[in-house]
Each structure stands twice: as structure tokens, then as C-alpha cells.
Write a protein that holds these residues in place. Sequence first.
Motif, PDB file in Angstrom:
ATOM      1  N   UNK A 133      53.530  65.783  16.022  1.00 26.07           N
ATOM      2  CA  UNK A 133      51.897  65.715  16.212  1.00 26.07           C
ATOM      3  C   UNK A 133      51.244  64.376  16.332  1.00 26.07           C
ATOM      4  N   UNK A 134      51.887  63.250  15.903  1.00 25.71           N
ATOM      5  CA  UNK A 134      51.365  62.040  16.132  1.00 25.71           C
ATOM      6  C   UNK A 134      51.707  61.620  17.618  1.00 25.71           C
ATOM      7  N   UNK A 135      52.792  62.231  17.994  1.00 30.22           N
ATOM      8  CA  UNK A 135      53.041  61.840  19.438  1.00 30.22           C
ATOM      9  C   UNK A 135      52.150  62.435  20.534  1.00 30.22           C
ATOM     10  N   UNK A 136      51.787  63.927  20.230  1.00 30.64           N
ATOM     11  CA  UNK A 136      51.028  64.481  20.917  1.00 30.64           C
ATOM     12  C   UNK A 136      49.788  64.121  21.052  1.00 30.64           C
ATOM     13  N   UNK A 137      49.214  63.788  19.883  1.00 28.61           N
ATOM     14  CA  UNK A 137      47.902  63.111  19.628  1.00 28.61           C
ATOM     15  C   UNK A 137      47.800  61.819  20.462  1.00 28.61           C
ATOM     16  N   UNK A 138      48.698  60.886  20.345  1.00 25.34           N
ATOM     17  CA  UNK A 138      48.694  59.421  21.279  1.00 25.34           C
ATOM     18  C   UNK A 138      48.664  59.829  22.461  1.00 25.34           C
ATOM     19  N   UNK A 139      49.142  60.995  22.944  1.00 20.71           N
ATOM     20  CA  UNK A 139      49.313  61.062  24.441  1.00 20.71           C
ATOM     21  C   UNK A 139      48.163  61.823  25.045  1.00 20.71           C
ATOM     22  N   UNK A 140      47.596  62.704  24.100  1.00 13.51           N
ATOM     23  CA  UNK A 140      46.217  63.050  24.515  1.00 13.51           C
ATOM     24  C   UNK A 140      45.226  62.087  24.632  1.00 13.51           C
ATOM     25  N   UNK A 141      45.188  61.016  23.867  1.00 17.64           N
ATOM     26  CA  UNK A 141      44.425  60.173  23.744  1.00 17.64           C
ATOM     27  C   UNK A 141      44.285  59.156  24.966  1.00 17.64           C
TER      28      UNK A 141
END
Length: 109
Positions: A12-20
Motif C-alpha cells: 500500500x505504501x509503494x502504491x500510494x507513493x507511486x500515485x503521488x
Amino acid sequence: SGEPLMNRRLPDFIDKARRANPSMDIGLITNGTILTDTILRSLIDRRLDCLTVSIDGLTQETVGAIRLGVNVEKLFARLEALAALKQELGARLPLLQLNYMVGYGNYRE
């Protein structure tokens, strides 16, 4: 602090960083001891840019003296599994980087 792969929310952290910030380089540092095919595939699927694995030596004798419970052959097999999965999936990432801290117990390797 601690082993990032132990955190169940890491994907989830990786996904959130990638979206940001889609162009941001995302990497993580691990001791590699709990890398599984499932984790490796998840990191590839999330386009992790760099996976840095810290190793303490090249032989079981050296690694066992520095870090209890680590099977060096299993660790190297997991790194080979990463290469095989990347090839199977046609993935360029994550790049693999090794950290090797030279100290009294491993400087001969």
C-alpha cells in the motif's frame, strides 16, 4: 527502523507513493531473509525501482557468525529467483543492489 518486508502494508505504501508522484524512484533496503516469490512478484508488479539487499558475507560460516538464523544459500537463491521472475515477466525493475558492510568478521571475503 526494522525490516520493511515485515510490514503488511508495504504494498500500500509503494502504491500510494507511486500515485503521488509516478516519476519518483522508489526503493527499499532489506536483509532479504523473508523474500518469497509472492513478495518478489508484488515488488515487480508495483514497479519498485531498486531493491537493495544487505549481505554480511559470502559463506555460511561468515554470515552465521554475524547474523543468526540466516541461510546464505537460501538468500542467494531468492536473488536468483528475482532475476528469473523479472525475465519471465519481461520486467526491467527492480534493479538489484547489494550492500556489503566490510568489518572484522568478513573483510577476507
